[in-house]
Design a protein around this motif. Sequence first.
Motif, PDB file in Angstrom:
ATOM      1  N   PHE A 270     -10.800  11.509   1.648  1.00  0.00           N
ATOM      2  CA  PHE A 270      -9.456  11.636   2.689  1.00  0.00           C
ATOM      3  C   PHE A 270      -9.175  10.112   2.791  1.00  0.00           C
ATOM      4  CE2 PHE A 270      -7.119  11.791   6.774  1.00  0.00           C
ATOM      5  CZ  PHE A 270      -6.198  12.347   6.160  1.00  0.00           C
ATOM      6  N   ILE A 271      -7.638   9.713   2.243  1.00  0.00           N
ATOM      7  CA  ILE A 271      -7.384   8.342   2.516  1.00  0.00           C
ATOM      8  C   ILE A 271      -5.892   8.539   3.858  1.00  0.00           C
ATOM      9  CG2 ILE A 271      -6.022   7.026   2.086  1.00  0.00           C
ATOM     10  CD1 ILE A 271      -6.696   7.991  -1.139  1.00  0.00           C
ATOM     11  N   CYS A 272      -5.477   9.328   3.915  1.00  0.00           N
ATOM     12  CA  CYS A 272      -4.573   9.465   4.858  1.00  0.00           C
ATOM     13  C   CYS A 272      -3.436  10.393   5.155  1.00  0.00           C
ATOM     14  CB  CYS A 272      -3.677   8.193   5.503  1.00  0.00           C
ATOM     15  SG  CYS A 272      -2.062   7.802   4.010  1.00  0.00           S
ATOM     16  N   LYS A 273      -2.718  10.816   6.652  1.00  0.00           N
ATOM     17  CA  LYS A 273      -1.825  11.621   6.488  1.00  0.00           C
ATOM     18  C   LYS A 273      -0.456  11.600   5.617  1.00  0.00           C
ATOM     19  CE  LYS A 273      -1.265  13.186  10.349  1.00  0.00           C
ATOM     20  NZ  LYS A 273      -0.436  13.456  12.126  1.00  0.00           N
ATOM     21  N   GLY A 274       0.348  11.928   5.258  1.00  0.00           N
ATOM     22  CA  GLY A 274       1.764  11.292   4.703  1.00  0.00           C
ATOM     23  C   GLY A 274       2.075  10.512   5.576  1.00  0.00           C
ATOM     24  N   SER A 275       2.080  10.727   6.483  1.00  0.00           N
ATOM     25  CA  SER A 275       3.625  10.310   7.417  1.00  0.00           C
ATOM     26  C   SER A 275       2.670   9.035   8.126  1.00  0.00           C
ATOM     27  CB  SER A 275       3.353  10.742   8.857  1.00  0.00           C
ATOM     28  OG  SER A 275       2.296  11.334   9.374  1.00  0.00           O
ATOM     29  N   ASP A 276       1.507   8.712   7.581  1.00  0.00           N
ATOM     30  CA  ASP A 276       0.942   7.762   7.843  1.00  0.00           C
ATOM     31  C   ASP A 276       0.832   5.869   6.818  1.00  0.00           C
ATOM     32  OD1 ASP A 276       0.180   8.153  10.408  1.00  0.00           O
ATOM     33  OD2 ASP A 276      -1.805   8.978  10.368  1.00  0.00           O
ATOM     34  N   LEU A 277       1.207   6.721   5.678  1.00  0.00           N
ATOM     35  CA  LEU A 277       1.125   6.056   4.409  1.00  0.00           C
ATOM     36  C   LEU A 277       2.130   4.944   4.719  1.00  0.00           C
ATOM     37  CD1 LEU A 277       0.435   5.717   1.157  1.00  0.00           C
ATOM     38  CD2 LEU A 277       2.824   7.140   0.882  1.00  0.00           C
ATOM     39  N   THR A 278       0.943   3.924   4.862  1.00  0.00           N
ATOM     40  CA  THR A 278       1.993   2.268   5.126  1.00  0.00           C
ATOM     41  C   THR A 278       1.482   1.652   2.972  1.00  0.00           C
ATOM     42  OG1 THR A 278      -0.960   1.201   4.835  1.00  0.00           O
ATOM     43  CG2 THR A 278       0.756   1.929   7.030  1.00  0.00           C
ATOM     44  N   GLU A 279       2.121   0.320   3.318  1.00  0.00           N
ATOM     45  CA  GLU A 279       2.882  -0.581   2.298  1.00  0.00           C
ATOM     46  C   GLU A 279       0.670  -0.759   1.651  1.00  0.00           C
ATOM     47  OE1 GLU A 279       4.979  -2.637  -1.096  1.00  0.00           O
ATOM     48  OE2 GLU A 279       5.640  -0.939   1.049  1.00  0.00           O
ATOM     49  N   ASP A 280       0.935  -1.234   1.947  1.00  0.00           N
ATOM     50  CA  ASP A 280      -1.266  -1.415   1.588  1.00  0.00           C
ATOM     51  C   ASP A 280      -1.683  -0.713   1.341  1.00  0.00           C
ATOM     52  OD1 ASP A 280      -0.381  -4.071   2.270  1.00  0.00           O
ATOM     53  OD2 ASP A 280      -1.464  -3.833   4.343  1.00  0.00           O
ATOM     54  N   ILE A 281      -1.618   0.983   1.758  1.00  0.00           N
ATOM     55  CA  ILE A 281      -2.502   1.695   1.538  1.00  0.00           C
ATOM     56  C   ILE A 281      -1.412   1.637   0.164  1.00  0.00           C
ATOM     57  CG2 ILE A 281      -2.579   4.195   1.394  1.00  0.00           C
ATOM     58  CD1 ILE A 281      -3.094   3.744   4.185  1.00  0.00           C
ATOM     59  N   ALA A 282      -0.017   1.930  -0.230  1.00  0.00           N
ATOM     60  CA  ALA A 282       0.099   2.785  -1.592  1.00  0.00           C
ATOM     61  C   ALA A 282       0.049   1.818  -3.041  1.00  0.00           C
ATOM     62  CB  ALA A 282       1.735   2.655  -1.471  1.00  0.00           C
ATOM     63  N   LYS A 283      -0.102   0.378  -1.972  1.00  0.00           N
ATOM     64  CA  LYS A 283      -0.587  -0.834  -3.577  1.00  0.00           C
ATOM     65  C   LYS A 283      -1.628  -0.728  -3.889  1.00  0.00           C
ATOM     66  CE  LYS A 283       0.940  -4.959  -1.464  1.00  0.00           C
ATOM     67  NZ  LYS A 283       1.375  -6.092  -0.941  1.00  0.00           N
ATOM     68  N   GLY A 284      -2.505   0.040  -3.492  1.00  0.00           N
ATOM     69  CA  GLY A 284      -3.619   0.570  -4.443  1.00  0.00           C
ATOM     70  C   GLY A 284      -3.839   1.511  -5.320  1.00  0.00           C
ATOM     71  N   PHE A 285      -2.543   1.683  -4.704  1.00  0.00           N
ATOM     72  CA  PHE A 285      -2.823   3.370  -6.199  1.00  0.00           C
ATOM     73  C   PHE A 285      -1.536   2.919  -7.698  1.00  0.00           C
ATOM     74  CE2 PHE A 285      -3.901   5.046  -2.382  1.00  0.00           C
ATOM     75  CZ  PHE A 285      -5.435   5.609  -2.624  1.00  0.00           C
ATOM     76  N   LEU A 286      -0.906   1.009  -6.908  1.00  0.00           N
ATOM     77  CA  LEU A 286      -0.215   2.013  -8.035  1.00  0.00           C
ATOM     78  C   LEU A 286      -0.078   0.832  -9.135  1.00  0.00           C
ATOM     79  CD1 LEU A 286       2.959   1.915  -6.064  1.00  0.00           C
ATOM     80  CD2 LEU A 286       2.439   3.692  -7.730  1.00  0.00           C
ATOM     81  N   HIS A 287       0.903  -0.220 -10.382  1.00  0.00           N
ATOM     82  CA  HIS A 287       0.938  -1.010 -10.969  1.00  0.00           C
ATOM     83  C   HIS A 287       1.792  -1.624 -10.370  1.00  0.00           C
ATOM     84  CE1 HIS A 287      -1.351   2.320 -13.912  1.00  0.00           C
ATOM     85  NE2 HIS A 287      -1.624   1.121 -14.547  1.00  0.00           N
ATOM     86  N   GLN A 288       1.241  -3.228 -10.354  1.00  0.00           N
ATOM     87  CA  GLN A 288       1.990  -3.998 -10.214  1.00  0.00           C
ATOM     88  C   GLN A 288       2.028  -4.916 -11.084  1.00  0.00           C
ATOM     89  OE1 GLN A 288       0.701  -5.614  -6.056  1.00  0.00           O
ATOM     90  NE2 GLN A 288       3.135  -6.843  -6.152  1.00  0.00           N
ATOM     91  N   SER A 289       3.346  -5.832 -11.351  1.00  0.00           N
ATOM     92  CA  SER A 289       3.337  -6.863 -12.981  1.00  0.00           C
ATOM     93  C   SER A 289       3.246  -7.841 -11.750  1.00  0.00           C
ATOM     94  CB  SER A 289       4.985  -6.898 -12.949  1.00  0.00           C
ATOM     95  OG  SER A 289       4.848  -8.042 -13.547  1.00  0.00           O
TER      96      SER A 289
END
Length: 97
Positions: free
Chosen positions: A39-58
């Motif tokens: 369990f990572i978080c509820k949708g309303s608790d998603l932050t920039e830092d959490i989302a960053k860990g799941f996406l490709h970044q240039s």
Amino acid sequence: MKQLEIKTNKRLLIVETDMAEFVASLLIGDFFPKYELEFICKGSDLTEDIAKGFLHQSIHTGLFAHYVKDIPVNTYCYKTALEAFGAVIYASGLRIS
């Protein structure tokens, strides 16, 4: 219960359910028997830092990837991870109100 599996730089399973059903199912171990879940978080608790860990970044521009279902990442156009994460969900067919 709605669920959406997305693939970014990690595999994510997004689930919409009420908390009582989710907790009860985890306790008896039958919610997602074929997945090892964290369990990572509820949708309303998603932050920039959490989302960053799941996406490709240039590494060159710092921008986040634009995801299109079933097409490899080749475009980086989002300034924030939250913007890119929303685009991933939209590309997967789920509409968030």
